[in-house]
Design an enzyme around this catalytic site. Structure first.
Site, PDB file in Angstrom:
ATOM      1  N   GLU A   1       0.796  -1.230   0.000  1.00 19.15           N
ATOM      2  CA  GLU A   1       0.000   0.000   0.000  1.00 19.15           C
ATOM      3  C   GLU A   1       0.832   1.286   0.000  1.00 19.15           C
ATOM      4  O   GLU A   1       0.592   2.197   0.788  1.00 19.15           O
ATOM      5  CB  GLU A   1      -0.951   0.001   1.205  1.00 19.15           C
ATOM      6  CG  GLU A   1      -1.865  -1.210   1.220  1.00 19.15           C
ATOM      7  CD  GLU A   1      -2.755  -1.285   2.462  1.00 19.15           C
ATOM      8  OE1 GLU A   1      -2.625  -0.438   3.353  1.00 19.15           O
ATOM      9  OE2 GLU A   1      -3.582  -2.211   2.520  1.00 19.15           O
TER      10      GLU A   1
ATOM     11  N   GLU B   1      -6.113 -10.912  -1.261  1.00 21.27           N
ATOM     12  CA  GLU B   1      -6.888 -10.740  -0.017  1.00 21.27           C
ATOM     13  C   GLU B   1      -8.386 -10.698  -0.317  1.00 21.27           C
ATOM     14  O   GLU B   1      -9.104  -9.812   0.158  1.00 21.27           O
ATOM     15  CB  GLU B   1      -6.451  -9.448   0.699  1.00 21.27           C
ATOM     16  CG  GLU B   1      -4.958  -9.370   0.949  1.00 21.27           C
ATOM     17  CD  GLU B   1      -4.527  -8.162   1.792  1.00 21.27           C
ATOM     18  OE1 GLU B   1      -5.395  -7.510   2.405  1.00 21.27           O
ATOM     19  OE2 GLU B   1      -3.320  -7.897   1.823  1.00 21.27           O
TER      20      GLU B   1
HETATM   21  C1  XIL Z   1      -6.040  -6.868   8.531  1.00 20.07           C
HETATM   22  C2  XIL Z   1      -6.282  -8.080   9.410  1.00 20.07           C
HETATM   23  O1  XIL Z   1      -7.169  -8.945   8.751  1.00 20.07           O
HETATM   24  C3  XIL Z   1      -6.836  -7.659  10.750  1.00 20.07           C
HETATM   25  O2  XIL Z   1      -6.917  -8.774  11.635  1.00 20.07           O
HETATM   26  C4  XIL Z   1      -5.958  -6.565  11.370  1.00 20.07           C
HETATM   27  O3  XIL Z   1      -6.574  -6.094  12.556  1.00 20.07           O
HETATM   28  C5  XIL Z   1      -5.769  -5.408  10.408  1.00 20.07           C
HETATM   29  O4  XIL Z   1      -5.250  -5.900   9.193  1.00 20.07           O
HETATM   30  N1  XIL Z   1      -4.916  -4.990   3.909  1.00 20.07           N
HETATM   31  C6  XIL Z   1      -3.873  -5.790   4.310  1.00 20.07           C
HETATM   32  C7  XIL Z   1      -4.050  -6.726   5.451  1.00 20.07           C
HETATM   33  O5  XIL Z   1      -2.832  -5.825   3.623  1.00 20.07           O
HETATM   34  O6  XIL Z   1      -2.866  -6.911   6.171  1.00 20.07           O
HETATM   35  C8  XIL Z   1      -5.145  -6.259   6.381  1.00 20.07           C
HETATM   36  O7  XIL Z   1      -5.344  -7.269   7.359  1.00 20.07           O
HETATM   37  C9  XIL Z   1      -6.413  -5.940   5.611  1.00 20.07           C
HETATM   38  C10 XIL Z   1      -6.174  -4.865   4.592  1.00 20.07           C
END
Ligand code: XIL
Length: 384
Positions: free
Chosen positions: A165, A270
């Protein structure tokens, strides 16, 4: 249906045997029962795991993961704050269990993530008096972190989300502490350090909302520049924290095609689909966004109404249709969470809602969306 096809095959073998010919063993004609098998030959299918799953405390979900997926990602345990909480202090307990789980099950093991502005302790960017550190100090900290973490799992973690990001919604580089203290070249450095620590690992730039044109253009320009400079980047991760109505399948298609045209692998890193009322105007997955809880934002605390269940199934079928059109360019598709129970989308951007973003219900049972994704594979001729 599956059973009757098997019964039919067995019956045919018996007839052949009765006619005095040498019977060939019946071919295994049962439909593939897992996502990994259904998409075998097209792309890996993965899930992000929490500690209870890979440590086996949640044995039902651990078994579900082992049965369904060919790739794993760590939801939190390889982030900086987990693995490197204090200066000079590394804690690999949970991360070691995660990597061991993935190796034990013969899966592609992802590392997430090395350089990000979230879930990274403040001390990383500050001196003992709380002032911003110098460029050289931050580069040294980054290098030490990457060499230590990637080096520990060299040859066992197959791919890393090296930088997460780094681009803002308007396509410019995000003004994170990494960018303001080191400068734009922090991204190239992170990839070079990761390559130094494990020359065989897949190295990925990962981001959200790349279907939005200004952001996509920014990341495309970034990746082009990295490639032109000979930086060892092998892939781009599209997070795909999606909604029922965003992004359009056409824009996902355009986005995958645009990155594949640069010659890098594309991964869906994701994936989840939020079905609840929109709580914030922004699309994407900025984890720092928060909205207050209101009853109308949490309409289905007990169960998902059937029309929405069916809409979710159609949505997943459409997305996998796009991914399949790009088989060979898409290396893997990873869900961010295994079941609706453990998905982070129950708590983001509003805490404590009941969301239904995955293929498996809170009881671990496959939902209609699972069947739709399996059918999409069959229709496209993926699988064994
Ligand atoms: C999220 C996790 O799922 C949560 O448990 C944590 O509290 C915050 O992060 N983008 C990403 C991930 O790259 O690492 C994130 O994961 C969600 C958004």
């Amino acid at each position: 249906m599956r059973g009757s096809r098997l019964a039919h095959a067995a019956g045919a073998a018996a007839l052949v045997a009765a006619a005095g010919c040498t019977p060939r063993p019946p071919a295994p004609v049962a439909a593939p029962a897992s996502l990994a098998a259904a998409y075998h030959g097209a792309f890996l299918v993965g899930a992000a795991l929490n500690d209870a799953q890979f440590s086996g405390r949640d044995s039902a979900e651990a078994a579900l993961v082992a049965a369904q997926f060919s790739s794993v990602s760590p939801e939190n345990v390889l982030k900086w704050e987990s693995v490197h909480p204090r200066p000079g202090v590394y804690d690999f307990d949970a991360a070691d269990r995660y990597v061991a789980f993935g190796r034990r099950h013969g899966m592609f093991v992802v590392g997430h993530t090395l350089v990000w502005h979230n879930q990274t302790p403040r001390w990383v960017f500050e001196d003992s008096a709380g002032r911003a550190v110098s460029r050289d100090t931050l580069i040294a900290r980054m290098r030490d972190h990457i060499l230590t973490v990637v080096g520990r799992y060299r040859g066992r973690v197959n791919g890393w989300d090296v930088v997460n990001e780094a681009v803002a919604d308007d396509g410019t580089l995000r003004r994170s502490p990494w960018q303001t203290i080191i400068g734009d070249d922090f991204i190239a450095m992170a990839f070079r350090f990761a390559h130094e620590a494990d020359p065989d690992a897949q190295l990925v730039y990962n981001d959200y909302a790349l279907e939005n044109a200004p952001k996509r253009q920014g990341v495309l320009a970034l990746v082009r520049l990295l490639l032109a400079e000979g930086v060892p980047i092998t892939g781009v991760g599209l997070q795909e924290h999606d909604r029922l109505d965003w992004p359009s399948p056409e824009s996902v298609d355009t986005t995958i095609a645009a990155f594949a045209a640069l010659g890098v692998k594309v991964m869906i890193t994701e994936l989840d689909v939020d079905v609840l009322p929109r709580a914030v105007a922004q699309t994407g997955a900025d984890v720092s966004l928060r909205a207050a809880a209101r009853a109308e934002l949490d309409p289905w605390p007990d169960s998902l109404p059937d029309p929405v269940q069916q809409a979710l199934a159609r949505r997943y079928a459409a997305l996998f249709g796009v991914f399949l059109r790009h088989r060979g360019r898409v290396a893997r598709v990873t869900f961010w969470g295994v079941t609706d129970r453990d998905s982070w989308r129950n708590d983001w951007p509003v805490r404590g809602r009941t969301n239904y973003p995955t293929l498996f219900g809170r009881d671990g049972r496959p939902k209609p969306a699972f069947d739709a994704v399996m059918e999409a594979a069959g229709a496209a001729g993926a699988g064994p």
